[in-house]
Design a protein around this motif. Structure first.
Motif, PDB file in Angstrom:
ATOM      1  N   GLU A 115       0.801  -1.259  -0.036  1.00 22.15           N
ATOM      2  CA  GLU A 115      -0.001   0.059  -0.035  1.00 22.15           C
ATOM      3  C   GLU A 115       0.829   1.090  -0.149  1.00 22.15           C
ATOM      4  O   GLU A 115       0.721   2.109  -0.714  1.00 22.15           O
ATOM      5  N   THR A 116       2.097   1.338   0.754  1.00 23.89           N
ATOM      6  CA  THR A 116       2.783   2.520   0.621  1.00 23.89           C
ATOM      7  C   THR A 116       3.546   2.536  -0.603  1.00 23.89           C
ATOM      8  O   THR A 116       3.526   3.906  -0.924  1.00 23.89           O
ATOM      9  N   ALA A 117       3.890   1.449  -1.229  1.00 26.69           N
ATOM     10  CA  ALA A 117       4.581   1.501  -2.642  1.00 26.69           C
ATOM     11  C   ALA A 117       3.519   2.236  -3.754  1.00 26.69           C
ATOM     12  O   ALA A 117       3.669   3.058  -4.462  1.00 26.69           O
ATOM     13  N   LYS A 118       2.148   2.005  -3.380  1.00 24.28           N
ATOM     14  CA  LYS A 118       1.026   2.457  -4.238  1.00 24.28           C
ATOM     15  C   LYS A 118       0.845   4.064  -4.093  1.00 24.28           C
ATOM     16  O   LYS A 118       0.684   4.828  -4.875  1.00 24.28           O
ATOM     17  N   HIS A 119       0.982   4.250  -2.910  1.00 24.14           N
ATOM     18  CA  HIS A 119       0.874   5.755  -2.588  1.00 24.14           C
ATOM     19  C   HIS A 119       2.023   6.625  -2.994  1.00 24.14           C
ATOM     20  O   HIS A 119       1.833   7.635  -3.514  1.00 24.14           O
ATOM     21  N   PHE A 120       3.219   6.069  -3.016  1.00 24.03           N
ATOM     22  CA  PHE A 120       4.427   6.649  -3.568  1.00 24.03           C
ATOM     23  C   PHE A 120       4.009   6.663  -5.129  1.00 24.03           C
ATOM     24  O   PHE A 120       4.549   7.873  -5.837  1.00 24.03           O
ATOM     25  N   GLU A 121       3.805   5.394  -5.710  1.00 18.22           N
ATOM     26  CA  GLU A 121       3.311   5.644  -6.968  1.00 18.22           C
ATOM     27  C   GLU A 121       2.278   6.777  -7.449  1.00 18.22           C
ATOM     28  O   GLU A 121       2.249   7.482  -8.468  1.00 18.22           O
ATOM     29  N   LEU A 162      -7.444  10.627  -9.089  1.00 15.80           N
ATOM     30  CA  LEU A 162      -7.509   9.867 -10.194  1.00 15.80           C
ATOM     31  C   LEU A 162      -5.904   8.900 -10.018  1.00 15.80           C
ATOM     32  O   LEU A 162      -5.526   7.863 -10.323  1.00 15.80           O
ATOM     33  N   ALA A 163      -4.721  10.206  -9.501  1.00 17.11           N
ATOM     34  CA  ALA A 163      -3.694   9.420  -9.376  1.00 17.11           C
ATOM     35  C   ALA A 163      -3.477   8.166  -8.578  1.00 17.11           C
ATOM     36  O   ALA A 163      -2.993   7.074  -8.631  1.00 17.11           O
ATOM     37  N   THR A 164      -4.445   8.166  -7.383  1.00 16.26           N
ATOM     38  CA  THR A 164      -4.439   7.223  -6.391  1.00 16.26           C
ATOM     39  C   THR A 164      -4.925   6.150  -7.009  1.00 16.26           C
ATOM     40  O   THR A 164      -4.697   4.912  -6.709  1.00 16.26           O
ATOM     41  N   ASN A 165      -6.090   6.261  -7.669  1.00 14.00           N
ATOM     42  CA  ASN A 165      -6.973   5.009  -8.306  1.00 14.00           C
ATOM     43  C   ASN A 165      -6.041   4.105  -9.449  1.00 14.00           C
ATOM     44  O   ASN A 165      -6.069   3.065  -9.573  1.00 14.00           O
ATOM     45  N   MET A 166      -5.138   5.343 -10.261  1.00 14.27           N
ATOM     46  CA  MET A 166      -4.458   4.534 -11.185  1.00 14.27           C
ATOM     47  C   MET A 166      -3.430   3.525 -10.409  1.00 14.27           C
ATOM     48  O   MET A 166      -3.155   2.285 -10.927  1.00 14.27           O
ATOM     49  N   SER A 167      -3.054   4.044  -9.290  1.00 11.99           N
ATOM     50  CA  SER A 167      -1.902   3.222  -8.770  1.00 11.99           C
ATOM     51  C   SER A 167      -2.414   2.108  -7.919  1.00 11.99           C
ATOM     52  O   SER A 167      -1.815   0.906  -7.806  1.00 11.99           O
ATOM     53  N   ALA A 168      -3.738   2.309  -7.461  1.00  8.77           N
ATOM     54  CA  ALA A 168      -4.483   1.199  -6.878  1.00  8.77           C
ATOM     55  C   ALA A 168      -4.650  -0.057  -7.819  1.00  8.77           C
ATOM     56  O   ALA A 168      -4.697  -1.320  -7.663  1.00  8.77           O
ATOM     57  N   SER A 169      -4.861   0.073  -9.226  1.00  8.29           N
ATOM     58  CA  SER A 169      -5.311  -0.589 -10.167  1.00  8.29           C
ATOM     59  C   SER A 169      -4.044  -1.440 -10.948  1.00  8.29           C
ATOM     60  O   SER A 169      -4.032  -2.337 -11.523  1.00  8.29           O
ATOM     61  N   ASP A 181      11.499  -5.962  -0.981  1.00 11.00           N
ATOM     62  CA  ASP A 181      11.131  -7.193  -0.349  1.00 11.00           C
ATOM     63  C   ASP A 181      11.790  -8.235  -1.396  1.00 11.00           C
ATOM     64  O   ASP A 181      10.808  -8.754  -1.971  1.00 11.00           O
ATOM     65  N   PRO A 182      13.143  -8.233  -1.611  1.00 11.98           N
ATOM     66  CA  PRO A 182      13.428  -9.235  -2.413  1.00 11.98           C
ATOM     67  C   PRO A 182      13.442 -10.838  -2.641  1.00 11.98           C
ATOM     68  O   PRO A 182      13.366 -11.538  -3.155  1.00 11.98           O
ATOM     69  N   GLN A 183      12.806 -11.112  -1.287  1.00 11.10           N
ATOM     70  CA  GLN A 183      12.661 -12.410  -0.823  1.00 11.10           C
ATOM     71  C   GLN A 183      11.267 -12.834  -1.447  1.00 11.10           C
ATOM     72  O   GLN A 183      11.065 -14.114  -1.838  1.00 11.10           O
ATOM     73  N   LEU A 236       4.747   1.051 -11.321  1.00 12.86           N
ATOM     74  CA  LEU A 236       6.102   1.523 -10.321  1.00 12.86           C
ATOM     75  C   LEU A 236       5.951   0.924  -8.952  1.00 12.86           C
ATOM     76  O   LEU A 236       7.045   0.681  -8.533  1.00 12.86           O
ATOM     77  N   ALA A 237       4.664   0.838  -8.444  1.00 12.94           N
ATOM     78  CA  ALA A 237       4.656   0.230  -6.991  1.00 12.94           C
ATOM     79  C   ALA A 237       5.097  -1.247  -6.987  1.00 12.94           C
ATOM     80  O   ALA A 237       5.752  -1.542  -5.975  1.00 12.94           O
ATOM     81  N   GLU A 238       4.920  -2.001  -8.065  1.00 16.57           N
ATOM     82  CA  GLU A 238       5.437  -3.333  -7.910  1.00 16.57           C
ATOM     83  C   GLU A 238       6.961  -3.396  -8.226  1.00 16.57           C
ATOM     84  O   GLU A 238       7.488  -4.207  -7.540  1.00 16.57           O
ATOM     85  N   VAL A 239       7.640  -2.399  -8.743  1.00 15.64           N
ATOM     86  CA  VAL A 239       8.963  -2.483  -8.749  1.00 15.64           C
ATOM     87  C   VAL A 239       9.405  -2.039  -7.313  1.00 15.64           C
ATOM     88  O   VAL A 239      10.527  -2.547  -6.968  1.00 15.64           O
TER      89      VAL A 239
END
Length: 327
Positions: A40-46, A87-94, A108-110, A99-102
Motif C-alpha cells: 500500500e505504501t508503494a502504491k501511495h508513492f506511485e 485519479l492518481a490514487t486510483n491508477m496506482s491501486a489498479s 522485499d527481494p525475498q 511503479l509500485a510493483e517495482v
C-alpha cells in the motif's frame, strides 16, 4: 470481520487521497512488518509520482487556456486538481503504471526475482576488475594533470625582470624622462606606477618561451591592438572584492616601447583627458586615473603615491640627478 480483514479494509480506505486518518493504518502495518502495508505504501508513492505528472500536464494546458472561459476559473481548477489527485490514487491501486510493483520488489527481494546490489556475489574476479578500473581512472587523471601542468609551465608567466628595486629604478628612470615629458609628468611618478604594476619589476609578464613582454603598466590588449599579447591571470576588483580572472596583456619589444605606448594609450582615450590635465600634481593625476577606471583597485592611487614618496625611489632618483649634474 476478523482483525486481518479489518486492517486490510483500513488500508484500502487509505487509497482515498483525502482520507488522512486512514493513513494511520499504514503506520501500524509498517510497525508490524506487514507485507500488505509495504504494498500500500508503494502504491501511495506511485500515486504521488502520477500526480506530479498530471500537475505538469495541467500547467502546460493552462498556458494555452482561454482567460475568459468559464472553465478557466480558480474554482474549476481547485476541483480539477482534487479529481487529478484521486485519479492518481486510483491508477496506482489498479496497478496500471507498475511503479509500485517495482518498489515492492526492491524492498522485499525475498518475494521476487529481483536481487539488490548489496546481495550480489563478490567472488570471481570482480574485485580485480574494480581495481583495474580504478587504476585506469587514476592513470587518466594523472596524465591529465601532467598535461595541464606542462601546458601551464609553457604558458605565459610572471617572472622577475630585475635583480633588485634599485636596479629597476636605475634602468627605468632615464627611459621614463622622455616619455613623461610628452604629458608633463614627473618621470619619478611614471616609475612609481610601473613599480606598483610589476612589484618593482619582480612580476613582469613573460611569454611561454620566456620572452619578456616589457609591459610596465598592465595595459591590456583590446580588440584594436595589433601587436603581440599574452594571456595571464590577474586580479580585478568588483564591488571592493578581488576576483581572479584571465586577460590578454600587450607585449612590447622594449621598456621604452612600453612607456611610449602608455602615453599614447592615455592620450587616445577620452576618459583620461581630465587626468592628463593634472599631470603637474602626481597625487591628483593618479586619483583622476583611478576615477576614470584605469585600475579597479580602490587603493590604487594611494599605493602609487606611497611608492612615489618612498625613500627608496627618492634616493635612486637623487643619485641619478647627481650623476647627470656631474656630467
Amino acid at each position: 470481520m476478523d482483525s486481518m480483514n479489518h486492517v486490510q479494509t483500513q488500508m484500502q480506505q487509505a487509497r482515498n487521497a483525502y482520507d488522512v486518518q486512514s493513513l494511520d493504518a499504514l503506520r501500524q502495518g509498517a510497525q508490524k512488518n506487514d507485507k500488505q502495508a509495504l504494498e500500500e505504501t508503494a502504491k501511495h508513492f506511485e500515486a504521488i509520482f502520477v500526480q506530479m505528472m498530471l500537475k505538469s500536464m495541467r500547467a502546460a494546458e493552462d498556458v494555452l487556456a482561454d482567460e475568459n472561459s468559464p472553465f478557466n476559473s480558480q474554482e474549476v481548477k481547485f476541483y480539477r486538481d482534487m479529481h487529478d489527485q484521486q485519479l492518481a490514487t486510483n491508477m496506482s491501486a489498479s496497478g496500471s503504471v507498475g511503479l509500485a510493483e517495482v518498489i515492492v520488489q526492491q524492498l522485499d527481494p525475498q518475494r521476487s526475482n529481483v536481487m539488490p546490489a548489496n546481495l550480489l556475489r563478490n567472488d570471481g574476479n570482480l574485485s580485480t576488475i574494480n581495481d583495474f578500473s580504478r587504476a585506469k581512472v587514476s592513470m587518466a587523471q594523472n596524465r591529465g594533470l601532467a598535461e595541464s601542468s606542462a601546458e601551464l609551465l609553457q604558458g605565459p608567466q610572471k617572472k622577475p625582470g630585475f635583480e633588485s628595486p634599485e636596479e629597476f629604478v636605475r634602468n627605468l628612470l632615464p627611459i621614463a624622462q622622455q616619455a613623461a615629458e610628452k604629458i608633463g609628468l614627473d618621470p619619478k611618478a611614471m616609475v612609481a606606477q610601473a613599480a606598483v604594476e610589476t612589484g618593482w619589476g619582480q612580476y613582469l609578464i613573460h611569454s611561454g618561451d620566456g620572452q619578456n613582454s616589457h609591459n610596465l603598466f598592465g595595459v591590456k590588449a583590446s580588440r584594436g591592438w595589433q601587436g603581440e599579447k599574452n594571456y595571464i591571470d590577474t586580479l580585478e576588483f568588483e564591488g571592493g572584492t578581488a576576483q581572479k580572472t584571465k586577460a590578454p596583456f600587450r607585449a612590447y619589444g622594449s621598456f621604452e616601447e612600453s612607456m611610449n605606448d602608455y602615453v599614447n594609450f592615455l592620450q587616445a582615450s577620452p576618459r583620461y583627458q581630465q587626468a592628463l590635465q593634472r599631470t603637474d600634481d602626481p597625487a591628483t593625476y593618479f586619483n583622476e586615473l583611478q576615477k576614470s577606471g584605469y585600475a579597479t583597485d580602490p587603493a590604487y592611487a594611494d599605493k602609487v603615491m606611497s611608492v612615489y614618496n618612498s625613500e627608496r625611489l627618492s634616493a635612486e632618483s637623487n643619485k641619478l640627478n647627481t650623476m647627470r649634474s656631474a656630467l
